[in-house]
Design a protein around this motif. Sequence first.
Motif, PDB file in Angstrom:
ATOM      1  N   ILE A  50      51.984 -10.434  45.495  1.00 13.88           N
ATOM      2  CA  ILE A  50      53.418 -10.790  45.437  1.00 13.88           C
ATOM      3  C   ILE A  50      53.996 -11.054  46.834  1.00 13.88           C
ATOM      4  CG2 ILE A  50      53.794  -9.522  43.290  1.00 13.88           C
ATOM      5  CD1 ILE A  50      55.254  -7.367  45.018  1.00 13.88           C
ATOM      6  N   GLN A  51      53.134 -10.982  47.827  1.00 14.15           N
ATOM      7  CA  GLN A  51      53.587 -11.148  49.217  1.00 14.15           C
ATOM      8  C   GLN A  51      54.296 -12.493  49.419  1.00 14.15           C
ATOM      9  OE1 GLN A  51      50.372 -10.669  51.961  1.00 14.15           O
ATOM     10  NE2 GLN A  51      51.699 -10.474  53.719  1.00 14.15           N
ATOM     11  N   ASP A  52      55.442 -12.440  50.071  1.00 18.26           N
ATOM     12  CA  ASP A  52      56.238 -13.639  50.419  1.00 18.26           C
ATOM     13  C   ASP A  52      56.773 -14.399  49.209  1.00 18.26           C
ATOM     14  OD1 ASP A  52      55.726 -13.088  53.106  1.00 18.26           O
ATOM     15  OD2 ASP A  52      53.906 -14.311  53.093  1.00 18.26           O
ATOM     16  N   LYS A  53      56.795 -13.745  48.064  1.00 19.37           N
ATOM     17  CA  LYS A  53      57.285 -14.444  46.867  1.00 19.37           C
ATOM     18  C   LYS A  53      58.331 -13.611  46.143  1.00 19.37           C
ATOM     19  CE  LYS A  53      53.435 -17.375  45.864  1.00 19.37           C
ATOM     20  NZ  LYS A  53      52.065 -17.402  45.454  1.00 19.37           N
ATOM     21  N   VAL A  54      59.367 -14.275  45.693  1.00 21.30           N
ATOM     22  CA  VAL A  54      60.280 -13.598  44.767  1.00 21.30           C
ATOM     23  C   VAL A  54      59.491 -13.460  43.465  1.00 21.30           C
ATOM     24  CG1 VAL A  54      62.393 -13.837  43.416  1.00 21.30           C
ATOM     25  CG2 VAL A  54      62.371 -14.502  45.835  1.00 21.30           C
ATOM     26  N   THR A  55      59.477 -12.240  42.915  1.00 21.23           N
ATOM     27  CA  THR A  55      58.613 -11.970  41.760  1.00 21.23           C
ATOM     28  C   THR A  55      59.400 -11.377  40.596  1.00 21.23           C
ATOM     29  OG1 THR A  55      56.731 -11.561  43.224  1.00 21.23           O
ATOM     30  CG2 THR A  55      56.557 -10.677  40.998  1.00 21.23           C
ATOM     31  N   VAL A  56      59.106 -11.910  39.416  1.00 20.80           N
ATOM     32  CA  VAL A  56      59.665 -11.351  38.176  1.00 20.80           C
ATOM     33  C   VAL A  56      58.505 -10.650  37.474  1.00 20.80           C
ATOM     34  CG1 VAL A  56      60.781 -11.879  35.979  1.00 20.80           C
ATOM     35  CG2 VAL A  56      61.294 -13.271  38.001  1.00 20.80           C
ATOM     36  N   ILE A  57      58.632  -9.362  37.269  1.00 21.34           N
ATOM     37  CA  ILE A  57      57.514  -8.609  36.695  1.00 21.34           C
ATOM     38  C   ILE A  57      57.934  -7.945  35.389  1.00 21.34           C
ATOM     39  CG2 ILE A  57      58.007  -6.542  38.113  1.00 21.34           C
ATOM     40  CD1 ILE A  57      54.954  -6.097  38.321  1.00 21.34           C
ATOM     41  N   GLY A  58      57.065  -8.058  34.381  1.00 24.06           N
ATOM     42  CA  GLY A  58      57.346  -7.458  33.076  1.00 24.06           C
ATOM     43  C   GLY A  58      56.192  -6.560  32.665  1.00 24.06           C
ATOM     44  N   PHE A  59      56.465  -5.617  31.792  1.00 24.52           N
ATOM     45  CA  PHE A  59      55.451  -4.649  31.362  1.00 24.52           C
ATOM     46  C   PHE A  59      55.299  -4.751  29.849  1.00 24.52           C
ATOM     47  CE2 PHE A  59      57.230  -3.395  35.322  1.00 24.52           C
ATOM     48  CZ  PHE A  59      56.135  -2.982  36.068  1.00 24.52           C
ATOM     49  N   ILE A  60      54.064  -4.951  29.397  1.00 25.07           N
ATOM     50  CA  ILE A  60      53.830  -5.289  27.988  1.00 25.07           C
ATOM     51  C   ILE A  60      52.551  -4.666  27.437  1.00 25.07           C
ATOM     52  CG2 ILE A  60      54.991  -7.530  28.170  1.00 25.07           C
ATOM     53  CD1 ILE A  60      51.986  -8.682  28.162  1.00 25.07           C
ATOM     54  N   TYR A  61      52.384  -4.757  26.101  1.00 25.05           N
ATOM     55  CA  TYR A  61      51.054  -4.618  25.491  1.00 25.05           C
ATOM     56  C   TYR A  61      50.971  -5.672  24.397  1.00 25.05           C
ATOM     57  CZ  TYR A  61      52.679  -1.828  21.387  1.00 25.05           C
ATOM     58  OH  TYR A  61      53.282  -1.376  20.239  1.00 25.05           O
ATOM     59  N   THR A  62      49.797  -6.287  24.265  1.00 21.47           N
ATOM     60  CA  THR A  62      49.706  -7.498  23.438  1.00 21.47           C
ATOM     61  C   THR A  62      49.761  -7.225  21.932  1.00 21.47           C
ATOM     62  OG1 THR A  62      47.296  -7.540  23.329  1.00 21.47           O
ATOM     63  CG2 THR A  62      48.316  -8.644  25.203  1.00 21.47           C
ATOM     64  N   ASN A  63      49.524  -5.985  21.518  1.00 21.29           N
ATOM     65  CA  ASN A  63      49.633  -5.682  20.090  1.00 21.29           C
ATOM     66  C   ASN A  63      51.057  -5.364  19.669  1.00 21.29           C
ATOM     67  OD1 ASN A  63      47.003  -5.424  18.295  1.00 21.29           O
ATOM     68  ND2 ASN A  63      46.454  -5.059  20.417  1.00 21.29           N
ATOM     69  N   CYS A  64      51.968  -5.428  20.602  1.00 24.50           N
ATOM     70  CA  CYS A  64      53.380  -5.183  20.320  1.00 24.50           C
ATOM     71  C   CYS A  64      53.917  -6.401  19.552  1.00 24.50           C
ATOM     72  CB  CYS A  64      54.110  -5.032  21.652  1.00 24.50           C
ATOM     73  SG  CYS A  64      55.874  -4.784  21.538  1.00 24.50           S
ATOM     74  N   PRO A  65      54.460  -6.205  18.345  1.00 24.61           N
ATOM     75  CA  PRO A  65      54.888  -7.362  17.569  1.00 24.61           C
ATOM     76  C   PRO A  65      56.295  -7.855  17.905  1.00 24.61           C
ATOM     77  CG  PRO A  65      55.151  -5.387  16.270  1.00 24.61           C
ATOM     78  CD  PRO A  65      54.604  -4.951  17.603  1.00 24.61           C
ATOM     79  N   ASP A  66      57.109  -6.994  18.480  1.00 24.14           N
ATOM     80  CA  ASP A  66      58.538  -7.299  18.530  1.00 24.14           C
ATOM     81  C   ASP A  66      59.096  -7.339  19.960  1.00 24.14           C
ATOM     82  OD1 ASP A  66      60.935  -7.822  17.115  1.00 24.14           O
ATOM     83  OD2 ASP A  66      61.563  -5.753  17.313  1.00 24.14           O
ATOM     84  N   ILE A  67      59.089  -6.223  20.656  1.00 21.65           N
ATOM     85  CA  ILE A  67      59.752  -6.120  21.957  1.00 21.65           C
ATOM     86  C   ILE A  67      59.020  -6.902  23.063  1.00 21.65           C
ATOM     87  CG2 ILE A  67      60.461  -4.496  23.778  1.00 21.65           C
ATOM     88  CD1 ILE A  67      62.230  -4.479  21.276  1.00 21.65           C
ATOM     89  N   CYS A  68      57.719  -6.659  23.214  1.00 24.21           N
ATOM     90  CA  CYS A  68      56.988  -7.311  24.323  1.00 24.21           C
ATOM     91  C   CYS A  68      56.958  -8.842  24.193  1.00 24.21           C
ATOM     92  CB  CYS A  68      55.574  -6.743  24.449  1.00 24.21           C
ATOM     93  SG  CYS A  68      55.586  -4.949  24.614  1.00 24.21           S
ATOM     94  N   PRO A  69      56.808  -9.400  22.978  1.00 22.97           N
ATOM     95  CA  PRO A  69      56.931 -10.860  22.877  1.00 22.97           C
ATOM     96  C   PRO A  69      58.322 -11.358  23.285  1.00 22.97           C
ATOM     97  CG  PRO A  69      55.794 -10.008  20.961  1.00 22.97           C
ATOM     98  CD  PRO A  69      56.307  -8.816  21.714  1.00 22.97           C
ATOM     99  N   MET A  70      59.357 -10.551  23.014  1.00 24.45           N
ATOM    100  CA  MET A  70      60.712 -10.962  23.426  1.00 24.45           C
ATOM    101  C   MET A  70      60.809 -10.950  24.948  1.00 24.45           C
ATOM    102  SD  MET A  70      62.826  -8.720  20.626  1.00 24.45           S
ATOM    103  CE  MET A  70      64.491  -8.968  21.150  1.00 24.45           C
TER     104      MET A  70
END
Lengths: 197, 132
Positions: A50-70
């Motif tokens: 992430i050095q020298d970059k504005v970064t948008v970071i999200g935390f997920i798990y792929t079996n999540c049907p609702d929140i993480c896909p949103m």
Amino acid sequence: MKIFSYLIVTFTILILLGCQSKFPLDKDLTRKNYTFFNQDSVEVIFPDIIQDKVTVIGFIYTNCPDICPMTTHNMYLIQQKLKKNALDNVLFVSVTFDPERDLPSVLKKFGKIRDIDFNNWVFLWGDKKNTESLLKRFDITALKTDSTYFDDGELSYGMMHTDRISLIDNESRLKKNYRGSKVNLEELYNDIINLGE
Amino acid sequence: MFSLLAVLLIIFNSGDDIVIKDQWIRPGAEKMGTALYFTIQNNGSEADTLFAVETDNAKMVQIHETYSTGDVMGMREIGKINIEPGSSVKLEPGGKHIMVMRLKKDIKKGDEIEFKLHFQKAGEISITARAK
């Protein structure tokens, strides 16, 4: 003269408060290195990526049907908007908090089916130790919950987790947290632009 | 004659008591999970209950809801959804949803997936949900 001094002090305090409310955090993320693998199974070091970059970071798990896909979809919409406006020096990072199931190839498939542009989006898989350590750094909670067995005996479980997208400036400092699934897209977009200036 | 007419009216009307609209599904990759959303409208004079959902495209389907404690989110199986007469229930992101687990094939944007919804009174209702 005394009134004038009071006015200057009040004005300065208001300016400082205004700056603080826009970016309420200022956490240095460079103090510790974490080893991860990207969606192509290439080893990467956080925070080097992430050095020298504005970064948008999200935390997920792929079996999540609702929140993480949103959450992922919200990041996707921001990525598309930045791309449309030719602002391509912003990095998107999705970190799985379910390393048992979300191997790099799984993360890649998750991204591909959502038409994510991997040119400036990295999915990160780490071992349990690195993952837990990074989650702690971002104050993310992720716990296994409801378990179900499929008829072939495979265990399926859900996760209770912090709903989070975070914004990091180009000096690797955590500046602001957002509710991942319900983030105000305009606010996040404007914050990215402000950090990039 | 009147009895026969009454029975026929009941049979034909019962199908319209429960109306499913605005159905859609999120894209999902094979072996992973996704969610199905729709609105259930009960035009009848009695409450009804959605108690099961089926599809040939997944290993398991459950009726779930998302809940939050502060900024921590979780989901739980709720098993059924009651719809009072003259009301509607919306299954939507961040709320009640149908959890579609272990997909048998990729669901890409634009794909249409068939589901069977089972209601205690209205019986089986088939729907097609488009992925978006």
